[in-house]
Design an enzyme around this catalytic site. Structure first.
Site, PDB file in Angstrom:
ATOM      1  N   SER A  31      -2.723 -24.796  -8.678  1.00 35.07           N
ATOM      2  CA  SER A  31      -1.530 -25.512  -8.231  1.00 35.07           C
ATOM      3  C   SER A  31      -0.396 -25.494  -9.237  1.00 35.07           C
ATOM      4  O   SER A  31       0.777 -25.535  -8.864  1.00 35.07           O
ATOM      5  CB  SER A  31      -1.886 -26.970  -7.898  1.00 35.07           C
ATOM      6  OG  SER A  31      -2.443 -27.627  -9.017  1.00 35.07           O
TER       7      SER A  31
ATOM      8  N   ASP B 116       0.339 -37.336 -13.427  1.00 37.87           N
ATOM      9  CA  ASP B 116      -1.114 -37.215 -13.511  1.00 37.87           C
ATOM     10  C   ASP B 116      -1.570 -36.435 -14.739  1.00 37.87           C
ATOM     11  O   ASP B 116      -2.731 -36.086 -14.856  1.00 37.87           O
ATOM     12  CB  ASP B 116      -1.669 -36.561 -12.252  1.00 37.87           C
ATOM     13  CG  ASP B 116      -1.114 -35.157 -12.017  1.00 37.87           C
ATOM     14  OD1 ASP B 116      -0.276 -34.688 -12.832  1.00 37.87           O
ATOM     15  OD2 ASP B 116      -1.504 -34.520 -11.021  1.00 37.87           O
TER      16      ASP B 116
ATOM     17  N   HIS C 262       0.306 -31.922 -13.326  1.00 45.17           N
ATOM     18  CA  HIS C 262       1.311 -31.214 -12.532  1.00 45.17           C
ATOM     19  C   HIS C 262       2.713 -31.507 -13.076  1.00 45.17           C
ATOM     20  O   HIS C 262       3.212 -32.622 -12.909  1.00 45.17           O
ATOM     21  CB  HIS C 262       1.201 -31.618 -11.063  1.00 45.17           C
ATOM     22  CG  HIS C 262      -0.093 -31.207 -10.447  1.00 45.17           C
ATOM     23  ND1 HIS C 262      -1.166 -32.066 -10.332  1.00 45.17           N
ATOM     24  CD2 HIS C 262      -0.495 -30.011  -9.940  1.00 45.17           C
ATOM     25  CE1 HIS C 262      -2.173 -31.419  -9.763  1.00 45.17           C
ATOM     26  NE2 HIS C 262      -1.795 -30.174  -9.517  1.00 45.17           N
TER      27      HIS C 262
END
Length: 218
Positions: free
Chosen positions: A15, A191, A194
Site C-alpha cells: 500500500s 498509523d 502510511h
C-alpha cells in the site's frame, strides 16, 4: 542521473507504493500512479529532467506481503520488461504478526521473507540495468518497541541482500528515524506506516539520493 531516455522503472510493493494507483498496474496521466512517493518521483524527474522521457509504472497492491508480491511478480514486474525495478515490501509481513497474532498463516517470518526477496532479485537481475531495494519501516523511534525491533530485522535482511546482489539500497527506516527525531510521526502518518505528502516527499528524496539526481541543474 542514472536513468536514460525511454527507460521503464517498475515500482513493486504494498500500500505504501500503491497509494490509490490503478490496479494491477498504474501509469500515465491523472491519478493512475497513486498519490504516494511514486507520484512525487515522477513529478521531480519530469520537472528537473524534461528532456528524459521515463515510463514510470506503479505495481504496488495494498495489503500485499512479500509472499503476495512474489506470487504476482512475473505478471506485474518481469513481464513488463522493465529497465529498472524497485522493490518495497515487508511492512505487512511484520504488521500481521502484531495486529493478527492468531492468524499464523498470514505471518511471513524472516526466513521466508529473505527467500522471497531473493527470488524477486534473481527473477530480474540479469535483464535490468539495476534494482532498488527499499526497506520496510515503522515510524517508531523506540527501538525496543516490539514491532520496531521486529521491523529492524527485516530492514537488515534487505540491506544484506542488496549488498549481496549489488542492488541500490534505500533505508527508509533510517530516514524516518532521523526525521522523527525532530518532528513527531503523527505529522506524517496517523498509523506510523502510511505517509501523507510530506512522507511521500521524504521517501522520494531518499530514493533520488541513490540516482545521482541533480537538484541544481537548469
Amino acid at each position: 542521473m542514472i536513468f536514460e531516455n525511454m527507460d521503464r522503472i517498475v515500482f513493486a510493493g504494498d500500500s505504501v507504493t500503491d497509494m490509490g494507483s490503478v490496479q494491477p498496474v498504474g501509469e500515465g496521466l491523472g491519478d493512475s500512479l497513486g498519490m504516494g512517493y511514486v507520484r512525487v518521483l515522477e513529478n521531480l524527474l519530469t520537472a528537473f529532467y524534461p528532456e528524459v522521457n521515463l515510463r514510470i509504472t506503479n505495481s504496488g497492491v495494498s495489503g500485499n506481503s512479500s509472499r503476495d508480491l512474489l506470487a504476482r511478480f512475473q505478471r506485474d514486474v518481469v513481464d513488463l520488461h522493465p529497465d529498472w525495478v524497485s522493490i518495497c515490501i515487508g511492512i505487512n509481513d511484520v504488521w500481521r504478526q502484531f495486529d493478527c497474532p492468531a492468524l499464523a498463516e498470514h505471518h511471513v517470518l524472516p526466513e521466508e521473507y529473505e527467500e522471497n526477496i531473493r527470488k524477486m532479485i534473481l527473477a530480474v537481475k540479469d535483464s535490468v540495468k539495476g534494482i532498488f531495494i527499499l526497506s520496510p519501516y515503522y515510524m517508531e523511534p523506540n527501538r525496543r518497541d516490539a514491532m520496531r525491533a521486529r521491523m529492524d530485522e527485516y530492514v537488515e535482511i534487505c540491506r544484506k541482500l542488496a549488498e549481496e546482489y549489488g542492488c541500490r539500497f534505500v533505508d527508509f527506516q533510517k530516514m524516518y528515524e532521523e526525521y522523527c527525531s525532530i518532528r513527531h510521526s503523527s505529522r506524517i502518518a496517523w498509523d506510523r506506516v502510511h505517509p501523507n505528502q510530506i512522507g511521500a516527499t521524504l521517501m522520494a528524496r531518499a530514493f533520488l539520493d541513490q540516482c545521482d539526481f541533480d537538484y541544481g541543474r537548469r
